[in-house]
Design an enzyme around this catalytic site. Structure first.
Site, PDB file in Angstrom:
ATOM      1  N   THR A 262       0.865  -1.168   0.000  1.00  0.00           N
ATOM      2  CA  THR A 262       0.000   0.000   0.000  1.00  0.00           C
ATOM      3  C   THR A 262       0.907   1.225   0.000  1.00  0.00           C
ATOM      4  OG1 THR A 262      -1.465   1.341   1.402  1.00  0.00           O
ATOM      5  CG2 THR A 262      -0.156  -0.308   2.495  1.00  0.00           C
TER       6      THR A 262
ATOM      7  N   CYS B 223      -1.744   4.902  -5.440  1.00  0.00           N
ATOM      8  CA  CYS B 223      -2.557   4.065  -4.562  1.00  0.00           C
ATOM      9  C   CYS B 223      -2.631   2.719  -5.251  1.00  0.00           C
ATOM     10  CB  CYS B 223      -3.946   4.665  -4.359  1.00  0.00           C
ATOM     11  SG  CYS B 223      -5.061   3.562  -3.472  1.00  0.00           S
TER      12      CYS B 223
END
Length: 229
Positions: free
Chosen positions: A83, A196
């Site tokens: 992430t 992202c």
């Protein structure tokens, strides 16, 4: 082959992409029945998101640090935090283990510079776009970073948490991202970082007039490079 440690679950939708890309890369490079040696520690994203929303970054750090120690104990030779946003606490996690973390922003920066690009637009969660933990690593390498205006940052963030992290791919949202990307290009962006790990599920190269840098793909490929060195 080194063993890859993956801190996943943020969201599992993108963690599945990491697993797929890593294994496809190893198969392509080594042939036959080869696949990656890896260990996955998948956290409960709900717990992490609550920490993010409440500003409880220390608590989130504890959760991910425990995951990192578990991966090291399980035999991982290095770690990927799957992430972008939680790289905010990468240094704190690194301090508690004896194996390296491959930082997603550093790998992305290498590819941006290799394409002779000096100005990028950054899309990601509001934390990644607005705070310095990610942008500063790019700036330190001579890359200028542009982010969308306030209302567009809210759109980007909402689509990530309310749609992409839940596996929802919405054409209307893709159109909104295209418009936001066009705005960044008008500001001078020569490339767009999909900062992202879920955005690559929605936005594809054909959605942008300039190169896209899909951090999930680049991070996973970078892991294979490191594992096979």
């Amino acid at each position: 082959m080194k063993t890859i440690g993956l801190i996943g679950g943020m969201s599992w939708e993108s963690s599945a992409e990491y697993y797929r890309i890593i294994n496809e890369e190893v198969k392509q490079r080594l042939g036959g029945l080869h696949s990656a040696k890896c260990v996955l520690y998948s956290v409960d994203f709900e717990e992490i998101e609550v920490c993010q929303s409440n500003g409880e970054w220390d608590k989130a750090t504890q959760i991910l640090a425990e995951a990192a120690r578990g991966l090291e104990a399980a035999g991982a030779d290095f770690i990927l935090i799957c992430t972008n946003t939680m790289h905010k606490v990468a240094d704190e996690i690194q301090a508690g283990i004896n194996i390296p973390i491959l930082h997603i922003a550093d790998i992305t920066a290498q590819h941006v510079l290799a394409n002779d690009i000096k100005t990028v637009g950054l899309l990601g969660t509001k934390y990644t776009m607005e705070q310095d933990f990610y942008k500063s690593r790019l700036v330190a390498k001579g890359i200028k970073v542009l982010i969308p205006k306030d209302i567009d940052r809210e759109i980007v963030n909402t689509v990530i948490y309310n749609e992409l992290c839940l596996g929802k791919i919405v054409d209307e949202s893709r159109a909104k991202y295209r418009r936001i990307i066009e705005g960044l290009i008008e500001q001078g962006a020569e490339g767009i970082i999909l900062g992202c790990t879920e955005i690559g599920l929605l936005v594809k190269p054909e959605d942008s007039a300039v190169p896209l840098f899909d951090t999930t793909l680049l991070h996973a490929q970078g892991a294979v490079n490191f594992a096979l060195e």
